[in-house]
Design a protein around this motif. Structure first.
Motif, short mmCIF file in Angstrom:
data_model
loop_
_atom_site.label_atom_id
_atom_site.label_comp_id
_atom_site.label_asym_id
_atom_site.label_seq_id
_atom_site.Cartn_x
_atom_site.Cartn_y
_atom_site.Cartn_z
N ILE A 306 0.83 -1.20 0.00
CA ILE A 306 0.00 0.00 0.00
C ILE A 306 0.87 1.26 0.00
O ILE A 306 0.50 2.28 -0.58
CB ILE A 306 -0.98 0.02 1.19
CG1 ILE A 306 -2.01 1.16 0.99
CG2 ILE A 306 -0.28 0.16 2.51
CD1 ILE A 306 -3.12 1.16 2.01
N ARG A 307 2.05 1.17 0.60
CA ARG A 307 2.96 2.33 0.57
C ARG A 307 3.41 2.61 -0.87
O ARG A 307 3.46 3.78 -1.30
CB ARG A 307 4.18 2.07 1.46
CG ARG A 307 5.16 3.25 1.48
CD ARG A 307 6.29 3.03 2.46
NE ARG A 307 5.84 3.18 3.84
CZ ARG A 307 5.84 2.21 4.74
NH1 ARG A 307 6.25 0.98 4.38
NH2 ARG A 307 5.42 2.42 5.97
N LYS A 308 3.70 1.56 -1.64
CA LYS A 308 4.08 1.74 -3.04
C LYS A 308 2.92 2.35 -3.85
O LYS A 308 3.12 3.24 -4.66
CB LYS A 308 4.49 0.41 -3.66
CG LYS A 308 5.79 -0.16 -3.13
CD LYS A 308 6.06 -1.54 -3.73
CE LYS A 308 7.33 -2.16 -3.16
NZ LYS A 308 7.56 -3.53 -3.68
N HIS A 309 1.72 1.84 -3.60
CA HIS A 309 0.56 2.33 -4.34
C HIS A 309 0.31 3.80 -4.05
O HIS A 309 0.14 4.61 -4.97
CB HIS A 309 -0.67 1.51 -3.99
CG HIS A 309 -1.92 1.97 -4.67
ND1 HIS A 309 -2.14 1.80 -6.02
CD2 HIS A 309 -3.02 2.64 -4.20
CE1 HIS A 309 -3.31 2.32 -6.35
NE2 HIS A 309 -3.86 2.83 -5.27
N MET A 310 0.29 4.17 -2.78
CA MET A 310 0.00 5.55 -2.42
C MET A 310 1.15 6.49 -2.81
O MET A 310 0.92 7.65 -3.17
CB MET A 310 -0.29 5.65 -0.93
CG MET A 310 -1.58 4.98 -0.51
SD MET A 310 -3.01 5.59 -1.45
CE MET A 310 -4.27 4.43 -0.94
N SER A 311 2.36 5.99 -2.77
CA SER A 311 3.50 6.80 -3.20
C SER A 311 3.37 7.15 -4.67
O SER A 311 3.62 8.30 -5.07
CB SER A 311 4.81 6.06 -2.93
OG SER A 311 5.91 6.79 -3.42
N GLU A 312 2.98 6.19 -5.48
CA GLU A 312 2.78 6.46 -6.90
C GLU A 312 1.62 7.42 -7.11
O GLU A 312 1.70 8.35 -7.92
CB GLU A 312 2.53 5.16 -7.66
CG GLU A 312 2.31 5.37 -9.16
CD GLU A 312 2.07 4.09 -9.92
OE1 GLU A 312 2.91 3.74 -10.77
OE2 GLU A 312 1.03 3.45 -9.68
#
Length: 637
Positions: A306-312
């Protein structure tokens, strides 16, 4: 760099030769693209003036090259053989691809080889995917990128010389996987740059309408771009993966283009929203029940995903307002809880979570109460003036959209579309006021003719996204089209719900396979389709049900046998009673073993999820009687 708008394809036993149409050459040197079928290599050659037509057995016109796909026995080049003009946007023609051909590259690809059972299955899947949904393309305009992204990339002459495929947004470059060979060849052989032949395709929705409000003409448009990452069907693709990609992710861009005297497209305004599955690890496992079993496995990489998704999301769109529409009670509640826990642990200040109990707030079909959500978003900082503007009428200026609303429900279809269309209408009022089309006190709702068009475009948009994911049109589109709930709309929703149940349980496995094959999620060179390992009695039961049903119908349809003259009473109808018992037994058996009668994908079979028994939340384990895990079973996906 724009593309060659069509070619003549010359076919021979040793090569495929693509020669651009002469009218497309202009001042650019004419080149031909050749696929050597004997060596399976790509080449680019100049076309000399007066050069003879290549030797060939067949020839026909193609509108574009989708790419090259490797199947089980040979590679295939995929071409567009027919299309229709969809619209003209900012001077560029937009087309909808309507027909395709797969051409085997290997010169040894004889009909017997193509009838190989695995190759035959894969060819059918590729064709199914090509006709699955709307595929749009343009030789000049980058359909994969919203207007703001295109402006940020640059509109000067140097940027225009960048090949279209290098400017495309890789998330929405639908045929990215099958264009790999052409792109790699262009990168590794600069002297044979195939960029003018590499055509990016967008899978999604595209519509433009000429509108008039208060005597002012303008172009109204809506584009939905479907991501090629974690692509799939409704119940076979849920949640997030380790790379931060979520299922059913779509970027929707609503835009207007306003001309000024002597200056076409002087003002361009767009508003972008996104939708996507709840970004946690979760799944719904079909078992022939109307509500599948809900599974939320505990996995160590959940926070990282989820950190990768929200970072993008933040990198691409700025501040994110996460609008969650799932129910806060019953079946959907665990998904809501998992999402809220993940966002809380994430602690990103540029991610603002907003919960709206859609079914409770809009109970009784009062969808206008979505305005309460808009009010809540305003309180949290969202403004209707946060949209993209490029204005060249006086002192040229650019205003960027600095935030995005990311909306989800369980499917990211029906509730999501009601909310997105409401926000789009809310922002459009401000855009038309800023463009001088609406007075400061006016709203778009005050113009019935325009609103009729607006609602129908958004309803069409909902249907396209829904068909791509669930297999049917969207629900609640009667409200989107008319602004109110109707009896006909409720009846159509019932039909669509039943159709979704049938397709999601019995037909979506093949659709999922087609998507996995075309987007590269499954490799036919190193993997084989999942075999049917069900026990013989499991396979037998549907046939028993069919046979018993036939005999029951025949026993009721045929005239009864007259009783013997010495009998006082008619005999007991043993024959139909026997088959009724057989049918009932078959139904009970199938219901108890429901998981084994679902049409699961055979390429990326989700056996790990089906047999998962690790920590996490389970809504139930229905339809699993007699289900045994394979020897390769593991406890996490």
């Amino acid at each position: 760099m724009s593309l060659w708008p069509g070619y003549t394809l010359y076919i021979s036993n040793d090569k495929y030769t693509f020669v651009p149409t002469a009218t497309a050459a202009g001042s650019r040197p004419l080149q031909k693209f050749v696929i050597d079928r004997l060596a399976n290599t790509l080449h680019l050659f100049p076309v000399a003036a007066g050069e003879a037509v290549p030797a060939h057995e067949k020839q026909f016109h193609v509108h574009g090259i989708l790419g090259i796909i490797s199947l089980h026995t040979t590679d295939f080049v995929i071409v567009i053989t027919n299309c229709k003009h969809a619209s003209t946007l900012l001077g560029a023609d937009i087309f909808l691809a309507t027909d395709f051909r797969l051409l085997p590259i290997s010169a040894d690809a004889r009909p017997s080889l193509l009838r190989h059972p695995i190759e035959k299955k894969l060819i059918r899947l590729v064709k199914e995917q090509l006709y699955l949904g709307p595929l749009y393309f343009s030789y000049e305009y980058d359909l994969t990128s919203n207007i703001q992204r295109q402006v940020k990339l640059g509109t000067d002459s140097s940027a225009a010389r960048v090949p279209l495929w290098k400017r495309a947004d890789p998330r929405f470059f639908w045929n990215y996987h099958v264009q790999q060979r052409l792109m790699e060849h262009s990168n590794t052989h600069p002297d044979e740059d195939l960029s003018a032949f590499i055509l990016p395709i967008m899978f999604g929705f595209f519509s433009t309408k000429q509108a008039n409000v208060n005597g002012r003409d303008f172009l109204f448009g809506l584009i939905a771009r479907r991501s090629r990452h974690r692509v799939g069907t409704r119940y076979f693709s849920r949640g997030i993966d380790d790379n931060g990609n979520v299922s059913n992710y779509n970027e929707t861009e609503q835009f207007i283009v306003v001309d000024a005297p002597g200056r076409p497209a002087a003002t361009r305004m767009s508003y972008v929203q996104t939708r996507g599955s709840v970004p946690v690890f979760w799944a719904e496992l079909n078992n022939l029940r109307y509500k599948p079993d809900l599974l939320i496995p505990e996995q160590p990489g959940a926070l990282s995903a989820i950190r990768k998704h929200m970072s993008e999301q933040v990198t691409l769109y700025g501040k994110n307002y996460l609008v969650n529409l799932v129910n806060q009670k019953g079946y959907e509640k665990p998904v809501k809880d998992a999402y809220e826990k993940a966002v809380e642990v994430l602690g990103n200040p540029l991610v603002q979570y907003v919960y709206f109990d859609f079914h409770h707030q809009c109970k009784g079909m009062k969808f206008d109460r979505v305005a309460l959500l808009v009010d809540r978003l305003e309180e949290l900082g969202l403004t209707r003036g946060d949209y993209f503007t490029l204005d060249t009428t006086a002192a040229p200026h650019v205003h960027l959209q600095k935030s995005v609303v990311r909306t989800n429900c369980m499917d990211c279809l029906d509730r999501t579309n009601v909310v997105q269309s409401t926000l789009a209408r809310w922002v459009l009022t401000d855009q038309l006021r800023a463009a001088g089309i609406l007075a400061p006190s006016e709203r778009v709702e005050d113009h019935a003719k325009f609103m009729h068009m607006f609602r129908n475009v958004w309803a069409d948009h909902a249907d396209v996204i829904s068909k791509a994911y669930s297999g049917t049109g969207a629900l609640k589109t009667d409200f989107t089209r008319t602004g109110k709930r109707t009896i006909e709309g409720a009846a159509q929703d019932g039909i669509n719900s039943l159709s979704r149940y049938v397709k999601n349980n019995f037909f979506d496995g093949a659709r999922q396979d087609a998507l996995d094959l075309f987007t590269g999620a499954w490799d036919p060179k190193t993997q084989l389709p999942y075999p049917d390992t069900r026990a013989w009695q499991v396979r037998l039961m549907p046939w028993l049900l069919v046979i018993s049903t036939v005999f029951i119908v025949l026993s009721l349809a045929l005239p009864p046998v007259a009783p013997h003259e010495y009998q006082v009473r008619a005999p007991i109808p043993i024959f139909p009673i026997l088959w009724v018992l057989v049918a009932a037994g078959s139904v009970v058996y199938i219901w108890q073993h429901g998981v084994q009668y679902v049409s699961w994908p055979t390429l990326n079979n989700p056996e790990r999820l089906i047999h998962y028994d690790g920590p996490g939340y389970y809504s139930g384990r229905r339809g699993r009687k007699g289900l045994t895990a394979p020897a390769s079973k593991v406890k996490a996906e």
